[in-house]
Design a protein around this motif. Structure first.
Motif, PDB file in Angstrom:
ATOM      1  N   THR A   1       0.828  -1.199   0.000  1.00  0.00           N
ATOM      2  CA  THR A   1       0.000   0.000   0.000  1.00  0.00           C
ATOM      3  C   THR A   1       0.864   1.251   0.000  1.00  0.00           C
ATOM      4  OG1 THR A   1      -1.928   1.063   1.034  1.00  0.00           O
ATOM      5  CG2 THR A   1      -0.237   0.178   2.528  1.00  0.00           C
TER       6      THR A   1
ATOM      7  N   TYR B   1      -6.325   2.263   2.490  1.00  0.00           N
ATOM      8  CA  TYR B   1      -7.121   1.231   1.827  1.00  0.00           C
ATOM      9  C   TYR B   1      -7.231   1.458   0.316  1.00  0.00           C
ATOM     10  CZ  TYR B   1      -8.571  -1.035   6.165  1.00  0.00           C
ATOM     11  OH  TYR B   1      -8.584  -1.728   7.351  1.00  0.00           O
TER      12      TYR B   1
ATOM     13  N   ALA C   1      -4.128   0.145  -1.385  1.00  0.00           N
ATOM     14  CA  ALA C   1      -3.706  -1.230  -1.081  1.00  0.00           C
ATOM     15  C   ALA C   1      -4.009  -2.192  -2.222  1.00  0.00           C
ATOM     16  CB  ALA C   1      -4.393  -1.710   0.195  1.00  0.00           C
TER      17      ALA C   1
ATOM     18  N   ARG D   1      -7.322   6.394   6.833  1.00  0.00           N
ATOM     19  CA  ARG D   1      -7.884   5.082   6.486  1.00  0.00           C
ATOM     20  C   ARG D   1      -8.182   5.009   4.989  1.00  0.00           C
ATOM     21  NH1 ARG D   1     -11.041   3.997  10.677  1.00  0.00           N
ATOM     22  NH2 ARG D   1     -12.527   5.584  10.097  1.00  0.00           N
ATOM     23  N   ARG D   2      -8.803   6.042   4.442  1.00  0.00           N
ATOM     24  CA  ARG D   2      -9.128   6.050   3.012  1.00  0.00           C
ATOM     25  C   ARG D   2      -7.870   5.951   2.158  1.00  0.00           C
ATOM     26  NH1 ARG D   2     -13.150  11.023   4.000  1.00  0.00           N
ATOM     27  NH2 ARG D   2     -15.025   9.826   4.518  1.00  0.00           N
TER      28      ARG D   2
ATOM     29  N   SER E   1      -4.865  -3.630   9.885  1.00  0.00           N
ATOM     30  CA  SER E   1      -6.232  -3.265   9.524  1.00  0.00           C
ATOM     31  C   SER E   1      -7.141  -3.195  10.741  1.00  0.00           C
ATOM     32  CB  SER E   1      -6.808  -4.264   8.517  1.00  0.00           C
ATOM     33  OG  SER E   1      -6.151  -4.164   7.297  1.00  0.00           O
TER      34      SER E   1
ATOM     35  N   ASN F   1      -9.070   0.139  11.634  1.00  0.00           N
ATOM     36  CA  ASN F   1     -10.526   0.184  11.720  1.00  0.00           C
ATOM     37  C   ASN F   1     -11.030   0.607  13.094  1.00  0.00           C
ATOM     38  OD1 ASN F   1     -10.865  -0.540   9.048  1.00  0.00           O
ATOM     39  ND2 ASN F   1     -10.825  -2.721   9.516  1.00  0.00           N
TER      40      ASN F   1
ATOM     41  N   TRP G   1      -0.931  -7.437   7.825  1.00  0.00           N
ATOM     42  CA  TRP G   1      -1.961  -6.569   7.265  1.00  0.00           C
ATOM     43  C   TRP G   1      -3.250  -6.670   8.076  1.00  0.00           C
ATOM     44  CZ3 TRP G   1      -2.728  -2.444   4.551  1.00  0.00           C
ATOM     45  CH2 TRP G   1      -3.981  -2.173   4.015  1.00  0.00           C
TER      46      TRP G   1
END
Length: 144
Positions: free
Chosen positions: A33, A73, A76, A69-70, A52, A56, A48
Motif C-alpha cells: 500500500t 485502503y 492497497a 484510512r481512506r 487493519s 478500523n 496486514w
C-alpha cells in the motif's frame, strides 16, 4: 523478521524482484500500500490483518482518521509472486512512490518492509544519517 536493505531494478514490464530472504517470510500473497514519505509499505497477510484491525478502530468521527484510512485502503493491493519471485507494481503505486527504474527495499524488523525509489531513499537515508544523534536523543525522551 524483515531486516536488511536490497537494491533492485524494475524490468521492462514493471516487475520487481523481491529478495528471496523476504519471499520466504511472505507466503504466496501479501499486501502493498501507499505509505508515508512517498514510499510503499508491504505487509504479510497476518501483519496486514493486524494493522487493519488497528486502522478500523480509529474513530469515524475524526477527520484525520478517515483521511488516513481512506488513503491506506485505496492504495492497497494484494501482490502475488510469479515463478521468478517478481511482483507487478501497479502504475498508481509506482507514480506515488516516484519509482521509475531503481528500487530500494528494506525491512522494518517486524512483519513488513518498505519499497522506495532508490533515489528518494538515498536522499532520505543521508538526511537521517546526518540527524541520527538528534533522532536517537529524542527517542530516549520517549522512554526508548
Amino acid at each position: 523478521m524483515f531486516m536488511g536493505t536490497f537494491q533492485h531494478t524494475l524490468d521492462s514490464k514493471n516487475r520487481l524482484i523481491v529478495p528471496a530472504k523476504f519471499r520466504n517470510q511472505l507466503g504466496e500473497t501479501f499486501v502493498v500500500t501507499k505509505w508515508m514519505e512517498n514510499s510503499l509499505h508491504a505487509f504479510t497477510l497476518e501483519g496486514w490483518q493486524e494493522f487493519s484491525t488497528k486502522l478500523n478502530q480509529l474513530p469515524n468521527t475524526n477527520k484525520d482518521a478517515r483521511r488516513f484510512r481512506r488513503f491506506i485502503y485505496a492504495g492497497a493491493v494484494e501482490a502475488e509472486f510469479d515463478k521468478q519471485g517478481r511482483i507487478s507494481l501497479p502504475a498508481d503505486l509506482k507514480e506515488y512512490a516516484g519509482i521509475t527504474k531503481d528500487v530500494t527495499l528494506f525491512g522494518n524488523g517486524d512483519d513488513s518492509f518498505e519499497i522506495w525509489s532508490a533515489e528518494t531513499w538515498t536522499e532520505y537515508n543521508e538526511q537521517t544519517a546526518d540527524d541520527f544523534d538528534d533522532i536517537a536523543s529524542g527517542l530516549m525522551d520517549l522512554g526508548f
